[in-house]
Design an enzyme around this catalytic site. Sequence first.
Site, mmCIF file in Angstrom:
data_model
loop_
_atom_site.group_PDB
_atom_site.id
_atom_site.type_symbol
_atom_site.label_atom_id
_atom_site.label_comp_id
_atom_site.label_asym_id
_atom_site.label_seq_id
_atom_site.Cartn_x
_atom_site.Cartn_y
_atom_site.Cartn_z
ATOM 1 N N THR A 46 42.322 -14.519 19.602
ATOM 2 C CA THR A 46 42.564 -13.410 18.690
ATOM 3 C C THR A 46 41.333 -13.045 17.863
ATOM 4 O OG1 THR A 46 44.066 -12.658 16.946
ATOM 5 C CG2 THR A 46 43.315 -14.915 16.777
ATOM 6 N N SER A 62 47.077 -21.147 11.883
ATOM 7 C CA SER A 62 47.380 -20.077 12.849
ATOM 8 C C SER A 62 48.836 -20.173 13.288
ATOM 9 C CB SER A 62 46.482 -20.235 14.071
ATOM 10 O OG SER A 62 46.890 -19.390 15.121
ATOM 11 N N THR A 70 46.043 -10.122 18.698
ATOM 12 C CA THR A 70 46.054 -11.364 19.474
ATOM 13 C C THR A 70 46.427 -11.052 20.932
ATOM 14 O OG1 THR A 70 46.768 -12.472 17.436
ATOM 15 C CG2 THR A 70 46.949 -13.758 19.447
HETATM 16 N N1 GLY Z 1 45.636 -14.453 13.287
HETATM 17 C C1 GLY Z 1 46.931 -14.745 13.747
HETATM 18 C C2 GLY Z 1 47.156 -16.183 13.973
HETATM 19 O O1 GLY Z 1 46.229 -16.918 14.296
HETATM 20 O O2 GLY Z 1 48.267 -16.625 13.829
#
Ligand code: GLY
Length: 582
Positions: free
Chosen positions: A412, A465, A394
Site C-alpha cells: 500500500t 496496519s 492498498t
Molecule cells: N494503510 C492501511 C493499512 O496499512 O492498514
Amino acid sequence: MRQSVQAFVSRRSLLRLASLCLLTLSGSASLAQIAPRSVTAIPPAQSFLGRNGMVVAQESRAARIGVTILDRGGNAVDAAVAVGFALAVTYPRAGNLGGGGFMLIHLASGRDAAIDYRETAPAAATASMFLDARGNPDQTKLRDSGLSVGVPGTVAGLALALAKYGSGRFTLADLLAPAIALAKDGFAVEDDLADSLPAEKGRLARWPSTKAIFFVGDDPLREGDRLIQNDLADTLRAVAERGPAAFYAGPIAERIAAAAREAGGIMTADDLANYRAIERAPLRGTYRGYDVISMPPPSSGGLCLIEMLNILEGYDLAKLGPSADAFHRIIEAMRRAYADRAFFLGDPDKVPVPVADLAAKEHAARLRAQIGAHATPSIAILPGRRQTGEGRNTTHFSVIDRDGNAVSNTYTLNFSYGLGLVAPGTGVLLNNELDDFTAKPGAANAYGLVGFDKNLPAPDKRPLSSMTPTIVLKNGTPFLITGSPGGSRIISAVLQVIVNVIDFRMPLGRAVTAPRLHQQWEPDAVYVEPGFAPALLDALRARGHVIVATEPHTAANSILVTPDGYLGVADRRTRGSLAAGY
Ligand code: GLY
C-alpha cells in the site's frame, strides 16, 4: 503477559465512566456524521480454474505477468515479486515502490514465512510530531504533508522475498523486466486507473512532478490515453542493475528524502540507507480444524482475524446460516477484536504486544461470554472517539504455483496514490502511511481507527496496519489464499470470506461477492454493503445495531484449492481485477 491483558481490562472499566460522559456530549453530532449514503451494487466476480498455477490481482496486466513467470518455471514467490513490481507501474494508486506491505508465504515443504516490509518512521520522528500548537492531531501533517511519508519498504521486501524464497531460476532483473517495459513503453489507461485518476484529481494536481506524469494539462489522463513513466522505468532499471542498494542509497534515495523534506517532512537519505525488511514468524491460529496463517504485528490484521475466528468458533454458524443471528455474533466478535487492536497493538520491535494472549482460545472464550442477544454499545467495551473513516487504497494479490507454494501479498501507499507526490526525477509516488500511527492517545486515523500509546510515532517505528494477507491450510496444504485492500475494512472482509467458505459453504465466487458488513468498535455503527435483505437488517436493528449503508470498497482477490484445480476469483468491487491461470 496474561496479567497485562487482564490489568488492561480492569482499566477499561475505570475508563468506561468517563467515556459515558463523552458519549452524552458527542453522541448526536457523531451520529449525524454516519448518515446513510447512496450506494452502488456489487458487480459479479470473474473466476478462472487453473490446473498449474493461478494469480489473482487487482490489475490484469500484472496478473498475466505473474502467470507468465509461473509458466516459465517460476515459483509463487518469483511470480509475486514480478506482480509486485508490475503493479507499481500499472496500478499506481496502490501498487508501489514508495510504500510498503506484507508478504505471507507458504512453501510446499511446509515452511511458512512472513516478510514485513512496512514503512518506518524517520529517525527524527517524535511522539508529538503530528500535533498542532494546541496539542491536537493536525490532519494536514498526518495525511497531506511530507511528514506523513514513511521510509519505503517495498523494494527491500520484494528483494528479500526473492533472495530467500524464490526458485533461483529468476534474477531480480528478470522479474523487473516486464515492469520496466510497461513503464517505458506505456499502456492504455483503463479500468480502475481510469476511475481513480479523476477521483483523486485534486490531491494529485497539487504536485507538478505528479501532474507531469498523470495529467495532460490540467486534466488527469482519461480512459484510452497512454501512461508512460520514463523516470519510473529508470528507477526500476537501476534496481535491476544494482539491486535494492540503487534505491536505498545514492541519487534515488536522495531525491526521495529531498521530496519528502520539501513537502514539510523530516526524512533523510540515511533513513533510506538504514531501512531493513524483516522476516517474522507468521501468526498461526486454527478454525474448525483448518490452520489459519496470517500476518503478525505490526499488522493488526492477523491477530484481529484469529481473535474473531476464535470467538466465532464457539457458535454453530453453519447451522445459523447467513442470518441475523449469525451476523449479530460476527458483528460482536468484530467489535471486541477491533477494541483490543486499539489498546494492545503496535510495532512489536518497539512496544510489548501480548500476541499469544490475544490469540489464545481462552481470551476468545472470555469475550464470547460477554456477547448477549443485543448489541453491546462500543462505549461499554472501551472509550474512544467517534469518527467515520473508509478507504479506497492498498492492493492485494494471491498466487499459487504447480507445486503448491502459495503467496498472499498486500501492500500500500495508504491513501489512493499515497500523498500524491511523485519524488521528482524518480517516478516514485510517496506514501502517506504515517497516518496509521496514533497522533495522540484516543485519536483516530483516516479510517476512524482509534489508537493509544502503543501506536504513537517514534524513531524507526512501524505504524500499525490492517493489512491481512492470509493463507488457510487444510491438512497442512493450502486451501484458501485471501486478503484485501480497504483500510480498516480489510480485516472484516477477510473474516467474512473465510466464514462464507468454511461455515456457510458458499462457492468461492459467492463467498467473495456476498455483501459484507463491518464493525470496528468505534464508531459504534455497522457499515453494510448493498445486497443484504431488508428483513435481515431490520432484525439487526432490533438487536440494537446502528446500520449505515456504505459503498463496496474492499476487493478480496482469492484462490481456493479444489480437486479440479486452483479456482481464482477476482473481486470486481474495483474494475479490472483478474484471476489468471494456466
Ligand atoms: N494503510 C492501511 C493499512 O496499512 O492498514
